[in-house]
Design a protein around this motif. Structure first.
Motif, mmCIF file in Angstrom:
data_model
loop_
_atom_site.group_PDB
_atom_site.id
_atom_site.type_symbol
_atom_site.label_atom_id
_atom_site.label_comp_id
_atom_site.label_asym_id
_atom_site.label_seq_id
_atom_site.Cartn_x
_atom_site.Cartn_y
_atom_site.Cartn_z
ATOM 1 N N LYS A 14 -16.647 -8.083 2.886
ATOM 2 C CA LYS A 14 -15.900 -8.749 3.957
ATOM 3 C C LYS A 14 -14.678 -7.903 4.314
ATOM 4 N N LYS A 15 -13.864 -8.465 5.150
ATOM 5 C CA LYS A 15 -12.609 -7.823 5.493
ATOM 6 C C LYS A 15 -11.761 -7.765 4.218
ATOM 7 N N PRO A 16 -11.311 -6.576 3.817
ATOM 8 C CA PRO A 16 -10.583 -6.490 2.550
ATOM 9 C C PRO A 16 -9.181 -7.092 2.621
ATOM 10 N N ALA A 17 -8.715 -7.560 1.485
ATOM 11 C CA ALA A 17 -7.323 -7.985 1.356
ATOM 12 C C ALA A 17 -6.593 -6.839 0.658
ATOM 13 N N ALA A 18 -5.456 -6.438 1.190
ATOM 14 C CA ALA A 18 -4.787 -5.273 0.638
ATOM 15 C C ALA A 18 -3.572 -5.669 -0.182
ATOM 16 N N VAL A 19 -3.327 -4.909 -1.241
ATOM 17 C CA VAL A 19 -2.108 -5.084 -2.031
ATOM 18 C C VAL A 19 -1.288 -3.817 -1.868
ATOM 19 N N TRP A 20 -0.052 -3.980 -1.536
ATOM 20 C CA TRP A 20 0.840 -2.829 -1.368
ATOM 21 C C TRP A 20 1.477 -2.497 -2.703
ATOM 22 N N LEU A 21 1.332 -1.241 -3.132
ATOM 23 C CA LEU A 21 1.955 -0.823 -4.387
ATOM 24 C C LEU A 21 3.261 -0.129 -4.046
ATOM 25 N N LYS A 22 4.333 -0.794 -4.405
ATOM 26 C CA LYS A 22 5.638 -0.266 -4.011
ATOM 27 C C LYS A 22 5.906 1.081 -4.670
ATOM 28 N N GLU A 26 1.424 3.202 -1.789
ATOM 29 C CA GLU A 26 0.051 3.223 -1.292
ATOM 30 C C GLU A 26 -0.455 1.810 -1.334
ATOM 31 N N GLU A 27 -1.551 1.566 -0.609
ATOM 32 C CA GLU A 27 -2.112 0.239 -0.763
ATOM 33 C C GLU A 27 -3.524 0.316 -1.324
ATOM 34 N N VAL A 28 -3.892 -0.712 -2.052
ATOM 35 C CA VAL A 28 -5.230 -0.778 -2.622
ATOM 36 C C VAL A 28 -5.932 -1.984 -2.019
ATOM 37 N N GLN A 29 -7.259 -1.947 -2.012
ATOM 38 C CA GLN A 29 -7.981 -3.014 -1.354
ATOM 39 C C GLN A 29 -8.774 -3.858 -2.328
ATOM 40 N N CYS A 30 -8.788 -5.152 -2.036
ATOM 41 C CA CYS A 30 -9.484 -6.094 -2.887
ATOM 42 C C CYS A 30 -10.545 -6.824 -2.078
ATOM 43 N N CYS A 31 -11.550 -7.363 -2.793
ATOM 44 C CA CYS A 31 -12.649 -8.029 -2.100
ATOM 45 C C CYS A 31 -12.282 -9.441 -1.665
ATOM 46 N N SER A 32 -11.314 -10.047 -2.329
ATOM 47 C CA SER A 32 -10.998 -11.432 -1.986
ATOM 48 C C SER A 32 -9.519 -11.707 -2.244
ATOM 49 N N MET A 33 -9.068 -12.854 -1.757
ATOM 50 C CA MET A 33 -7.671 -13.227 -1.986
ATOM 51 C C MET A 33 -7.427 -13.435 -3.482
ATOM 52 N N ASP A 34 -8.449 -13.910 -4.165
ATOM 53 C CA ASP A 34 -8.322 -14.161 -5.595
ATOM 54 C C ASP A 34 -8.024 -12.852 -6.341
ATOM 55 N N CYS A 35 -8.844 -11.826 -6.069
ATOM 56 C CA CYS A 35 -8.624 -10.517 -6.689
ATOM 57 C C CYS A 35 -7.280 -9.943 -6.262
ATOM 58 N N CYS A 36 -6.948 -10.187 -5.033
ATOM 59 C CA CYS A 36 -5.689 -9.706 -4.480
ATOM 60 C C CYS A 36 -4.507 -10.278 -5.262
ATOM 61 N N ASN A 37 -4.548 -11.584 -5.508
ATOM 62 C CA ASN A 37 -3.472 -12.228 -6.272
ATOM 63 C C ASN A 37 -3.413 -11.699 -7.694
#
Ligand SMILES: [Zn+2]
Length: 135
Positions: A14-22, A26-37
């Motif tokens: 699906k559309k990835p959810a991204a996490v920004w690494l301060k 850089e940002e990394v991508q997750c498959c779901s909001m759950d993984c993102c959290n």
């Protein structure tokens, strides 16, 4: 190239959810909001514990090297190895850049490192017990 979730290692469909690494900027991508959290919680915890881990592991590595350098003989000479193993179990990713766990996902990488750290603890403990009985 197929994009994989940084946390669970599954391909992102699906559309990835991204996490920004301060820290990495850089940002990394997750498959779901759950993984993102879970990822952002993990990164925060990792950043907070990194310094502590470096200090403890640094001291143990130094003690270990001094022991080897002065060829000290005692049942306690391999204790630092065990402590390093325990630290790696508690903070498995201190020596890794996040690009290294991109391949398997954080969750699996944690398992692998903990397994190796467990082996280190057993190894150190066995030599310690050995030395206690034979030195
Ligand atoms: Zn995921």
């Amino acid at each position: 190239m197929e994009k994989r979730c940084i946390y669970c290692g599954q391909p992102i469909t699906k559309k990835p959810a991204a996490v920004w690494l301060k820290r990495e900027k850089e940002e990394v991508q997750c498959c779901s909001m759950d993984c993102c959290n879970k990822t952002s919680r993990f990164i925060k915890w990792d950043n907070a514990s990194r310094l502590k881990a470096y200090v403890i592991i640094g001291i143990c590595a130094a003690v270990n090297l001094i022991n080897i350098g002065l060829s000290m003989k005692g049942w306690w000479t391999h204790i630092p190895l065990v402590i390093i193993g325990i630290c790696l179990c508690k903070w498995p990713l201190v020596f890794m850049h996040f690009h290294n766990y991109e391949r398997f996902g954080i969750w699996k990488t944690l398992k692998y490192v903990r397994f190796a750290a467990g082996a280190l603890i057993v190894f150190g403990a066995v030599i310690t017990v050995w030395d206690m009985s034979f030195l």
